[in-house]
Scaffold this motif. Structure first.
Motif, PDB file in Angstrom:
ATOM      1  N   ILE A 137       0.798  -1.402  -0.008  1.00  0.00           N
ATOM      2  CA  ILE A 137      -0.106  -0.001  -0.144  1.00  0.00           C
ATOM      3  C   ILE A 137       0.874   1.336  -0.096  1.00  0.00           C
ATOM      4  N   GLU A 138       1.943   1.226   0.576  1.00  0.00           N
ATOM      5  CA  GLU A 138       2.735   2.463   0.898  1.00  0.00           C
ATOM      6  C   GLU A 138       4.398   2.223   0.623  1.00  0.00           C
ATOM      7  N   LEU A 139       4.848   2.805  -0.117  1.00  0.00           N
ATOM      8  CA  LEU A 139       6.504   2.786  -0.214  1.00  0.00           C
ATOM      9  C   LEU A 139       6.974   3.135   1.141  1.00  0.00           C
ATOM     10  N   LYS A 144      -1.362   6.059  -7.661  1.00  0.00           N
ATOM     11  CA  LYS A 144      -1.511   5.154  -8.746  1.00  0.00           C
ATOM     12  C   LYS A 144      -2.224   3.925  -7.813  1.00  0.00           C
ATOM     13  N   PHE A 145      -1.892   3.524  -6.576  1.00  0.00           N
ATOM     14  CA  PHE A 145      -2.627   2.722  -5.985  1.00  0.00           C
ATOM     15  C   PHE A 145      -4.185   3.114  -5.747  1.00  0.00           C
ATOM     16  N   ALA A 146      -4.285   4.298  -5.053  1.00  0.00           N
ATOM     17  CA  ALA A 146      -5.497   4.702  -5.013  1.00  0.00           C
ATOM     18  C   ALA A 146      -6.328   5.017  -5.988  1.00  0.00           C
ATOM     19  N   ASP A 200      13.647   4.526  -5.762  1.00  0.00           N
ATOM     20  CA  ASP A 200      13.796   5.702  -4.637  1.00  0.00           C
ATOM     21  C   ASP A 200      12.613   5.962  -4.149  1.00  0.00           C
ATOM     22  N   PRO A 201      12.429   5.444  -2.899  1.00  0.00           N
ATOM     23  CA  PRO A 201      11.170   5.834  -2.181  1.00  0.00           C
ATOM     24  C   PRO A 201      10.705   7.290  -2.075  1.00  0.00           C
ATOM     25  N   THR A 202      11.886   7.988  -1.751  1.00  0.00           N
ATOM     26  CA  THR A 202      11.637   9.489  -1.676  1.00  0.00           C
ATOM     27  C   THR A 202      11.085  10.229  -2.755  1.00  0.00           C
TER      28      THR A 202
END
Length: 204
Positions: free
Chosen positions: A113-115, A146-148, A135-137
């Protein structure tokens, strides 16, 4: 797999006919819905098969369910649904037209759900083996959007077809799933309670 086994046991105790269809990129195994001695052990054996780690394809399992299920029942579809949604609505709508009731459990790991983190890493898709430098930041916000968007599309698709939807994380207690099932059962007509088919993705 644990969720599917738990729900199967619940319906088995209610003396409902319970079956199981497991799938990844293709059908793995189908256990016909029955209530008889040894049925629950057959379901556990099916769910205990180790996944091959290939990509998920929801289209074929939904087509197969439409072909083989001739009596009205409750279908519990358990998957992470991290797949393109364009091709599944027609199959789901057909099952609903056959008067099956469907309940979707979307099972997700929190990391899907979250990086998280701040250090750049190389991520490996456990299903395809594809490697991706992230690169998560830099990517966190785009990933979140995109997930939402995908989540909203899924909820709209299911809502159009009158399908109950539950999103559960892998660190949530199984009791929540049973609570959701009880809520659905309280709203269902008695004629839909004769059989239950559990379809699950074996990786979970």
């Amino acid at each position: 797999r644990t969720l599917a086994a738990t729900l199967a046991y619940y319906f088995h105790l209610q003396r409902d006919a319970v079956g199981c269809l497991t799938f990844e990129s293709d059908l793995i195994e189908f256990v016909t819905a029955r209530h008889r001695p040894g049925q629950f052990q057959r379901l556990l054996a099916s769910l205990d098969n180790e996944p091959q780690g290939t990509a998920t394809n929801l289209v074929r399992p939904l087509e197969l369910l439409a072909e083989i299920l001739h009596h009205r029942g409750l279908l519990l579809l358990i998957s992470d649904f991290l797949v393109p949604l364009e091709n599944i609505e027609k199959r789901i709508a057909f099952l609903r037209a056959r008067r099956h009731e469907i309940m979707v459990f979307r099972i997700l790991d929190p990391s899907e759900i979250e990086l998280v983190g701040t250090d750049a890493i190389t991520m490996v898709d456990s299903e395809t083996g594809q490697r991706l430098y992230v690169d998560p930041t830099k990517e966190r916000e785009r990933y979140r959007e995109k997930f939402a968007s995908h989540e909203n599309q899924l909820q709209e698709l299911l809502g159009r077809n009158g399908i109950d939807y539950v999103r559960m994380l892998t660190n949530e207690p199984l009791e929540r799933a049973l609570f959701e099932i009880l809520n659905v059962q309280s709203r269902r007509t008695p004629s839909a309670r004769g059989a239950a088919a559990v379809s699950g993705r074996s990786r979970r």
